[in-house]
Write a protein that holds these residues in place. Sequence first.
Motif: not given
Length: 242
Positions: A193-217
């Motif tokens: 439900t939180k942002p995920i970091n993999a290598l040097n990439i940050w994924n900040i889509d935390t599922g607002a379209a569905f059952k998740g949230k909007i994130t600001a980092m």
Amino acid sequence: MRTFAIGDIHGGLRALLQVLNKIEVTDKDTLIFVGDYVDGWSESAQVIEFLLSLSEKINCIFIKGNHDVWCENWLREEDVNPTWYMHGGKETIDSYDGFSMEEKKQHLLFFENMPLYHLDEQNRLFLHAGYTSMYGVEKEIFKENFYFDRTLWEMALVANHKIDEDSPFYPKRIQHYKEIFIGHTPTTNFGKTKPINALNIWNIDTGAAFKGKITAMNIDTKEFVQSDNLPDLYPNEKGRNK
């Protein structure tokens, strides 16, 4: 001065207002939105109207997502893409009820002027989805990859468990940038439900379209705030949870 990257919104104006209030945004801040402002919840047109107003007061960078491309085409040509219609387009069309032709033209211009990616002075890249060129975004042949590609993120997830940045096998296409911030693929797809970091990439889509949230980092500190779950803010709607 602070810079925040903000994930996918999908018509959730109430959630967007929550995160902006939580970070106590000021006119000294910069906001970088990674796309998908529309489609899902009932306030897509209202999101665009709000962002237009916000950009008059605060430095904002609006990157184009795939749902924004569909909405742009509809505003320009009244072309209802069947895939779009089934994935939030209907709710977006409904949200424009009562908007004048002049207001729709302003929204169209807003979409048309969105860049496909943004590279800041510290060589940090922001885009909606990904790219495939091993030479970086400037050499990408298929521009649609900027808002549709998932292979960049999938590659990072796999490689993240097997190599470090000193490895000769570290993926060449991401070596061009200090960090990369993306949306498009919800972290909730991976049970997070939180942002995920993999290598040097940050994924900040935390599922607002569905059952998740909007994130600001905060892109410097990596501290982040989140809205409530979108279904809690729109209890009488299903969003894209159909």
